[in-house]
Motif scaffolding. Sequence first.
Motif, PDB file in Angstrom:
ATOM      1  N   SER A 116     100.796  87.138  19.500  1.00 52.16           N
ATOM      2  CA  SER A 116     101.660  86.979  18.332  1.00 52.16           C
ATOM      3  C   SER A 116     100.814  86.866  17.073  1.00 52.16           C
ATOM      4  CB  SER A 116     102.534  85.729  18.471  1.00 52.16           C
ATOM      5  OG  SER A 116     101.721  84.584  18.488  1.00 52.16           O
ATOM      6  N   LYS A 117     101.271  87.516  15.986  1.00 55.76           N
ATOM      7  CA  LYS A 117     100.558  87.454  14.720  1.00 55.76           C
ATOM      8  C   LYS A 117     101.289  86.492  13.792  1.00 55.76           C
ATOM      9  CE  LYS A 117      98.291  91.900  14.588  1.00 55.76           C
ATOM     10  NZ  LYS A 117      97.983  93.059  13.796  1.00 55.76           N
ATOM     11  N   SER A 118     100.506  85.707  13.031  1.00 55.07           N
ATOM     12  CA  SER A 118     101.086  84.783  12.071  1.00 55.07           C
ATOM     13  C   SER A 118     100.063  84.507  10.974  1.00 55.07           C
ATOM     14  CB  SER A 118     101.519  83.490  12.741  1.00 55.07           C
ATOM     15  OG  SER A 118     100.404  82.842  13.283  1.00 55.07           O
ATOM     16  N   VAL A 119     100.482  83.762   9.970  1.00 59.63           N
ATOM     17  CA  VAL A 119      99.606  83.374   8.874  1.00 59.63           C
ATOM     18  C   VAL A 119      99.354  81.881   8.998  1.00 59.63           C
ATOM     19  CG1 VAL A 119      99.373  83.170   6.375  1.00 59.63           C
ATOM     20  CG2 VAL A 119     100.531  85.144   7.374  1.00 59.63           C
ATOM     21  N   CYS A 120      98.083  81.494   8.945  1.00 64.88           N
ATOM     22  CA  CYS A 120      97.796  80.060   9.019  1.00 64.88           C
ATOM     23  C   CYS A 120      96.478  79.758   8.330  1.00 64.88           C
ATOM     24  CB  CYS A 120      97.759  79.585  10.461  1.00 64.88           C
ATOM     25  SG  CYS A 120      96.337  80.165  11.380  1.00 64.88           S
ATOM     26  N   PRO A 121      96.408  78.612   7.640  1.00 62.24           N
ATOM     27  CA  PRO A 121      95.126  78.189   7.080  1.00 62.24           C
ATOM     28  C   PRO A 121      94.239  77.643   8.189  1.00 62.24           C
ATOM     29  CG  PRO A 121      96.821  76.579   6.599  1.00 62.24           C
ATOM     30  CD  PRO A 121      97.497  77.723   7.315  1.00 62.24           C
ATOM     31  N   ILE A 122      92.948  77.692   7.967  1.00 58.35           N
ATOM     32  CA  ILE A 122      91.989  77.206   8.949  1.00 58.35           C
ATOM     33  C   ILE A 122      91.223  76.051   8.328  1.00 58.35           C
ATOM     34  CG2 ILE A 122      89.951  77.780  10.315  1.00 58.35           C
ATOM     35  CD1 ILE A 122      90.971  80.711  10.251  1.00 58.35           C
ATOM     36  N   LYS A 123      91.181  74.932   8.997  1.00 59.65           N
ATOM     37  CA  LYS A 123      90.435  73.777   8.500  1.00 59.65           C
ATOM     38  C   LYS A 123      88.995  73.879   8.982  1.00 59.65           C
ATOM     39  CE  LYS A 123      90.353  68.756   8.648  1.00 59.65           C
ATOM     40  NZ  LYS A 123      90.077  68.416   7.306  1.00 59.65           N
ATOM     41  N   VAL A 124      88.074  73.909   8.036  1.00 59.86           N
ATOM     42  CA  VAL A 124      86.649  73.980   8.352  1.00 59.86           C
ATOM     43  C   VAL A 124      86.117  72.550   8.391  1.00 59.86           C
ATOM     44  CG1 VAL A 124      84.403  74.794   7.585  1.00 59.86           C
ATOM     45  CG2 VAL A 124      86.428  76.209   7.238  1.00 59.86           C
ATOM     46  N   HIS A 125      85.441  72.190   9.482  1.00 60.52           N
ATOM     47  CA  HIS A 125      84.866  70.844   9.567  1.00 60.52           C
ATOM     48  C   HIS A 125      83.405  70.894   9.894  1.00 60.52           C
ATOM     49  CE1 HIS A 125      84.983  71.134  13.974  1.00 60.52           C
ATOM     50  NE2 HIS A 125      86.217  71.594  13.841  1.00 60.52           N
TER      51      HIS A 125
END
Length: 150
Positions: free
Chosen positions: A141-150
Amino acid sequence: MLPTLVRSRGNGHTPFGPLTHTAEDLFSDFADWWRGNGQSGDGITASYPADLRADGDKIVVDAEVPGFSKDEVTANLADGTLHIVAEHKEEKKKDGRHYLHERHYRRVERSISLPDEVDPDSIDAHLKDGVLHVEMKRTHSKSVCPIKVH
């Protein structure tokens, strides 16, 4: 669009004079652009190397972002493309005399098309030694999401 780096200088007294000056100007202007000399920084973007590979049921991206802190790096996934932006703005220090000031603004941007769809909830990203490491589990499935960089 690439910035225009060639401008005309010299008097062109020889048949190759204008060509020589233009080639010299090209390298000089490129060096100035790379360092940010005389530039406001607006619209100047660079790109560093990245690796994309499959590792079992995961897709792994390693992207170089040297000199950036994790707070200066943003990443998101949209329509099967990983977008990475690193931006550094440094205020010019008012104390002392500057003999060289090249680090006032840097921007790195990459967009990497992924070979497979990934699960946005499985994304793990961390920045270490100037390399952004992103692991994503393959899915359908394709979606849009932010990625948290830690």
